[in-house]
Scaffold this motif. Sequence first.
Motif, PDB file in Angstrom:
ATOM      1  N   MET A 132     -23.684  69.018  21.362  1.00 52.28           N
ATOM      2  CA  MET A 132     -22.612  70.011  21.330  1.00 52.28           C
ATOM      3  C   MET A 132     -22.677  70.953  22.533  1.00 52.28           C
ATOM      4  SD  MET A 132     -20.758  69.195  18.786  1.00 52.28           S
ATOM      5  CE  MET A 132     -21.172  67.539  19.411  1.00 52.28           C
ATOM      6  N   VAL A 133     -23.867  71.293  22.983  1.00 46.41           N
ATOM      7  CA  VAL A 133     -23.998  72.112  24.187  1.00 46.41           C
ATOM      8  C   VAL A 133     -23.468  71.333  25.393  1.00 46.41           C
ATOM      9  CG1 VAL A 133     -25.634  73.239  25.745  1.00 46.41           C
ATOM     10  CG2 VAL A 133     -25.910  73.474  23.275  1.00 46.41           C
ATOM     11  N   MET A 134     -23.756  70.038  25.447  1.00 45.77           N
ATOM     12  CA  MET A 134     -23.235  69.209  26.533  1.00 45.77           C
ATOM     13  C   MET A 134     -21.712  69.109  26.464  1.00 45.77           C
ATOM     14  SD  MET A 134     -23.973  65.179  27.349  1.00 45.77           S
ATOM     15  CE  MET A 134     -25.724  65.451  27.565  1.00 45.77           C
ATOM     16  N   LEU A 135     -21.168  68.946  25.255  1.00 41.30           N
ATOM     17  CA  LEU A 135     -19.716  68.836  25.091  1.00 41.30           C
ATOM     18  C   LEU A 135     -19.013  70.046  25.673  1.00 41.30           C
ATOM     19  CD1 LEU A 135     -17.155  67.532  23.897  1.00 41.30           C
ATOM     20  CD2 LEU A 135     -17.718  68.631  21.709  1.00 41.30           C
ATOM     21  N   PHE A 136     -19.584  71.240  25.463  1.00 41.86           N
ATOM     22  CA  PHE A 136     -18.963  72.474  25.941  1.00 41.86           C
ATOM     23  C   PHE A 136     -19.587  72.970  27.244  1.00 41.86           C
ATOM     24  CE2 PHE A 136     -17.888  72.344  21.445  1.00 41.86           C
ATOM     25  CZ  PHE A 136     -16.521  72.585  21.514  1.00 41.86           C
ATOM     26  N   ASP A 137     -20.121  72.023  28.017  1.00 42.95           N
ATOM     27  CA  ASP A 137     -20.618  72.317  29.374  1.00 42.95           C
ATOM     28  C   ASP A 137     -21.626  73.452  29.392  1.00 42.95           C
ATOM     29  OD1 ASP A 137     -18.935  70.312  30.494  1.00 42.95           O
ATOM     30  OD2 ASP A 137     -17.255  71.704  30.425  1.00 42.95           O
ATOM     31  N   GLY A 138     -22.540  73.424  28.454  1.00 42.75           N
ATOM     32  CA  GLY A 138     -23.618  74.396  28.423  1.00 42.75           C
ATOM     33  C   GLY A 138     -23.318  75.660  27.649  1.00 42.75           C
ATOM     34  N   LYS A 139     -22.125  75.796  27.117  1.00 39.31           N
ATOM     35  CA  LYS A 139     -21.742  77.006  26.393  1.00 39.31           C
ATOM     36  C   LYS A 139     -22.087  76.871  24.909  1.00 39.31           C
ATOM     37  CE  LYS A 139     -19.938  78.418  30.234  1.00 39.31           C
ATOM     38  NZ  LYS A 139     -20.688  79.394  31.070  1.00 39.31           N
ATOM     39  N   ILE A 165     -31.566  80.869  18.339  1.00 41.46           N
ATOM     40  CA  ILE A 165     -32.571  81.192  19.353  1.00 41.46           C
ATOM     41  C   ILE A 165     -31.939  81.244  20.739  1.00 41.46           C
ATOM     42  CG2 ILE A 165     -34.617  80.295  20.525  1.00 41.46           C
ATOM     43  CD1 ILE A 165     -35.549  79.256  17.782  1.00 41.46           C
ATOM     44  N   ASP A 166     -31.133  80.235  21.054  1.00 42.06           N
ATOM     45  CA  ASP A 166     -30.485  80.207  22.366  1.00 42.06           C
ATOM     46  C   ASP A 166     -29.515  81.375  22.531  1.00 42.06           C
ATOM     47  OD1 ASP A 166     -31.893  77.973  23.005  1.00 42.06           O
ATOM     48  OD2 ASP A 166     -30.215  76.571  22.944  1.00 42.06           O
ATOM     49  N   PHE A 167     -28.767  81.697  21.471  1.00 41.40           N
ATOM     50  CA  PHE A 167     -27.820  82.812  21.547  1.00 41.40           C
ATOM     51  C   PHE A 167     -28.574  84.131  21.719  1.00 41.40           C
ATOM     52  CE2 PHE A 167     -24.909  86.032  19.946  1.00 41.40           C
ATOM     53  CZ  PHE A 167     -23.694  85.639  20.489  1.00 41.40           C
ATOM     54  N   ALA A 241     -14.023  91.698  15.300  1.00 39.56           N
ATOM     55  CA  ALA A 241     -15.051  90.670  15.421  1.00 39.56           C
ATOM     56  C   ALA A 241     -14.443  89.275  15.373  1.00 39.56           C
ATOM     57  CB  ALA A 241     -16.086  90.827  14.310  1.00 39.56           C
ATOM     58  N   TRP A 242     -15.218  88.317  15.846  1.00 37.12           N
ATOM     59  CA  TRP A 242     -14.775  86.925  15.880  1.00 37.12           C
ATOM     60  C   TRP A 242     -15.602  86.067  14.938  1.00 37.12           C
ATOM     61  CZ3 TRP A 242     -10.530  85.114  18.412  1.00 37.12           C
ATOM     62  CH2 TRP A 242      -9.924  85.998  19.328  1.00 37.12           C
ATOM     63  N   ILE A 243     -14.953  85.068  14.368  1.00 36.71           N
ATOM     64  CA  ILE A 243     -15.622  84.008  13.622  1.00 36.71           C
ATOM     65  C   ILE A 243     -15.305  82.696  14.330  1.00 36.71           C
ATOM     66  CG2 ILE A 243     -13.665  83.779  12.019  1.00 36.71           C
ATOM     67  CD1 ILE A 243     -15.661  82.860   9.883  1.00 36.71           C
ATOM     68  N   GLU A 244     -16.291  81.821  14.443  1.00 31.97           N
ATOM     69  CA  GLU A 244     -16.078  80.527  15.098  1.00 31.97           C
ATOM     70  C   GLU A 244     -16.817  79.445  14.324  1.00 31.97           C
ATOM     71  OE1 GLU A 244     -16.329  80.378  19.349  1.00 31.97           O
ATOM     72  OE2 GLU A 244     -17.246  78.388  19.347  1.00 31.97           O
ATOM     73  N   GLN A 245     -16.127  78.325  14.092  1.00 30.78           N
ATOM     74  CA  GLN A 245     -16.733  77.191  13.406  1.00 30.78           C
ATOM     75  C   GLN A 245     -16.458  75.918  14.181  1.00 30.78           C
ATOM     76  OE1 GLN A 245     -15.857  76.909   9.238  1.00 30.78           O
ATOM     77  NE2 GLN A 245     -16.814  74.895   8.988  1.00 30.78           N
ATOM     78  N   LEU A 246     -17.498  75.116  14.367  1.00 35.34           N
ATOM     79  CA  LEU A 246     -17.401  73.806  15.009  1.00 35.34           C
ATOM     80  C   LEU A 246     -17.795  72.767  13.976  1.00 35.34           C
ATOM     81  CD1 LEU A 246     -17.068  71.979  17.525  1.00 35.34           C
ATOM     82  CD2 LEU A 246     -19.477  72.436  18.047  1.00 35.34           C
ATOM     83  N   ASP A 247     -16.865  71.860  13.669  1.00 40.05           N
ATOM     84  CA  ASP A 247     -17.162  70.903  12.608  1.00 40.05           C
ATOM     85  C   ASP A 247     -16.411  69.597  12.824  1.00 40.05           C
ATOM     86  OD1 ASP A 247     -18.569  70.357  10.121  1.00 40.05           O
ATOM     87  OD2 ASP A 247     -18.372  72.517   9.752  1.00 40.05           O
ATOM     88  N   CYS A 248     -16.700  68.623  11.969  1.00 39.96           N
ATOM     89  CA  CYS A 248     -16.090  67.299  12.090  1.00 39.96           C
ATOM     90  C   CYS A 248     -15.863  66.735  10.699  1.00 39.96           C
ATOM     91  CB  CYS A 248     -16.981  66.359  12.898  1.00 39.96           C
ATOM     92  SG  CYS A 248     -18.597  66.035  12.134  1.00 39.96           S
ATOM     93  N   ASP A 249     -15.042  65.683  10.627  1.00 42.36           N
ATOM     94  CA  ASP A 249     -14.876  64.926   9.396  1.00 42.36           C
ATOM     95  C   ASP A 249     -15.969  63.867   9.303  1.00 42.36           C
ATOM     96  OD1 ASP A 249     -12.606  66.312   8.716  1.00 42.36           O
ATOM     97  OD2 ASP A 249     -11.211  64.726   9.330  1.00 42.36           O
ATOM     98  N   LEU A 324     -22.545  61.601  25.959  1.00 43.85           N
ATOM     99  CA  LEU A 324     -22.348  62.179  24.640  1.00 43.85           C
ATOM    100  C   LEU A 324     -22.415  61.103  23.554  1.00 43.85           C
ATOM    101  CD1 LEU A 324     -19.506  64.761  25.359  1.00 43.85           C
ATOM    102  CD2 LEU A 324     -21.748  65.289  24.369  1.00 43.85           C
ATOM    103  N   GLY A 325     -21.855  59.932  23.845  1.00 38.59           N
ATOM    104  CA  GLY A 325     -21.941  58.825  22.895  1.00 38.59           C
ATOM    105  C   GLY A 325     -23.371  58.403  22.645  1.00 38.59           C
ATOM    106  N   LEU A 326     -24.182  58.438  23.705  1.00 42.49           N
ATOM    107  CA  LEU A 326     -25.597  58.108  23.538  1.00 42.49           C
ATOM    108  C   LEU A 326     -26.284  59.136  22.646  1.00 42.49           C
ATOM    109  CD1 LEU A 326     -28.105  56.458  24.258  1.00 42.49           C
ATOM    110  CD2 LEU A 326     -28.375  57.914  26.289  1.00 42.49           C
ATOM    111  N   TYR A 327     -26.031  60.421  22.901  1.00 37.23           N
ATOM    112  CA  TYR A 327     -26.639  61.476  22.090  1.00 37.23           C
ATOM    113  C   TYR A 327     -26.252  61.330  20.621  1.00 37.23           C
ATOM    114  CZ  TYR A 327     -28.652  64.522  25.715  1.00 37.23           C
ATOM    115  OH  TYR A 327     -29.430  65.046  26.704  1.00 37.23           O
ATOM    116  N   GLN A 328     -24.956  61.122  20.387  1.00 36.66           N
ATOM    117  CA  GLN A 328     -24.509  61.050  19.000  1.00 36.66           C
ATOM    118  C   GLN A 328     -25.038  59.802  18.300  1.00 36.66           C
ATOM    119  OE1 GLN A 328     -20.799  63.831  18.297  1.00 36.66           O
ATOM    120  NE2 GLN A 328     -20.176  61.763  18.839  1.00 36.66           N
ATOM    121  N   SER A 329     -25.090  58.687  19.013  1.00 38.96           N
ATOM    122  CA  SER A 329     -25.605  57.472  18.388  1.00 38.96           C
ATOM    123  C   SER A 329     -27.090  57.609  18.086  1.00 38.96           C
ATOM    124  CB  SER A 329     -25.348  56.255  19.285  1.00 38.96           C
ATOM    125  OG  SER A 329     -26.021  56.385  20.527  1.00 38.96           O
ATOM    126  N   VAL A 330     -27.828  58.247  18.990  1.00 39.09           N
ATOM    127  CA  VAL A 330     -29.251  58.457  18.742  1.00 39.09           C
ATOM    128  C   VAL A 330     -29.441  59.351  17.517  1.00 39.09           C
ATOM    129  CG1 VAL A 330     -31.341  59.552  19.632  1.00 39.09           C
ATOM    130  CG2 VAL A 330     -29.998  58.072  21.117  1.00 39.09           C
TER     131      VAL A 330
END
Length: 388
Positions: A132-139, A165-167, A241-249, A324-330
Motif C-alpha cells: 500500500m505504501v508503494m501504491l501511493f508512492d511512499g505516502k 509507527i511510520d506515521f 478533522a479527517w477520517i480516511e479508510q483504505l479497503d477492498c472487496d 505491486l502484483g508480486l507483493y500482493q501475491s506473496v
Amino acid sequence: MSSPLKKAQSPAPEAKSPKEKEKSPTPGPASPTGAKSPMPGPASPVARQPSEPVDLSLLSGAHWGEQEVDDDNDLTLGSDTQSSTASIASSIMQYRNVLGRTYHSDLVTDGEYWGPNDDKANEMLDIIHAAMVMLFDGKLYTSPLNDKEIKNAIDIGTGTGVWAIDFADDHPNCTVIGTDISPIQPAWVPPNARFEIDDATKEWTYPENHFDFVHLRFMTGVIKDWDALYKEAYRCAKPGAWIEQLDCDAEWICFDGTMPHDSALAQWGPIWREVGRKTGLEFCVVSSGKMEKGMKNAGFINVTSEDHYVPISPWSDDPKMKQLGLYQSVALTHDLEGFMVYFLPNYLGWTPKEIANYAAISRKEFREGKIHSNVRWRVVRAQKPFDA
C-alpha cells in the motif's frame, strides 16, 4: 519479506489496549487554511468493467476436496516471503487455537473476528502495508492534513502497528494511538506512539472532539455495524478533522476473460459472499458503498474516493503494477489458509482437506500468472464540519 519499519526510538508507554482510478461523484475535499495534501489528486477516471458477466455461483468444498493436488509443488512465490504489550494482563495473551492457528483472546471482545494473530498472519499484514505504501508512492495517507497543526491521530485495527509507527515517525509532534484486539505490536516504538488493546466495535473511551485524524485500513469482513463505528469516529474527531479508510472487496476482478468461473481465484468472491450472508459481516465494503454511506450518515462531509485496480500477481507489463502484483501475491499466498480456517469449517462445512486443496490450487494459479485478475482498493476520505 517485511515492511520497511523505521528505527524505533524508545519503549512505548504502558499499553491499554491497475493503475486506473475511478473518482467518486462526491465533491472534492475542502482543506483548512494552510493544509496541504501529501499526494496529488487522481488522474481522470477510466471506467472499468469485467470482460463478461460474472458467475457468482459457489462451488462446494467437496469440489476442491476431489481435486488432485501435487503437494510438492504447492509453493509460494520463493524468497520474497522471506514493551507496549509487556504489561497487558496475561488473560489477554490466552489466545484461542483453531486448526493450529492462534486467534485473539475471547476476553478482549465478544465479537467474531476471523483473522489469526500468529507470526504467519502478521508477516502477511506487513507485506500488505509495504504494497500500500508503494501504491501511493511512499505516502501513508491522502487526506489534506495540516502537518503543523495535527496533534492527535488514531489507527483503528492497527494490526502489527507498522502504519502507526511510520506515521508517528513522520509526525513527531503528534500523539499516535493504534488500537487492536490482539497485543501483537512491537515493544519499541517512537516516543509519541502507543498501542492499546481495545474493541473498536464498542463505545470508544476517548474524549469527544479529540482526534485530528482517524485512520482505518484493510477492515473488510471485520465490522458488522459500520454506521456505529463511523458515529464513534465522528464523536471523537475534532471539528475539521479527517477520517480516511483504505479497503477492498474480498473478490478479484478480471477485465480480459482469463479467469474461468471454476478457477480457484474466481471462487474467492462467491466464498466470501456466502460467508457474509451467513455471518452478517460485509466482505464487499467497496462495491456496497458502505464506507461512503456510513461516513455521510455519521455526519462527515466532503466525502471523496478513488479506486485503484492492482494486479494480484505479477502479470502486468507496467513495472510498478508488476511489482505491486508480486507483493500482493506473496502476501496472499503466504497465508491463504489464515483467511479460511475459521469461517469455512464453521459456516460452509468445509473439511481441512478441502481448505488445503483449495489453497494449493489457488497458489498454483497465482504462480502460473495465466489469470489476469485484480483487486480493487478504494480510498475514502471525509471531514468533520468545522461548525460541528
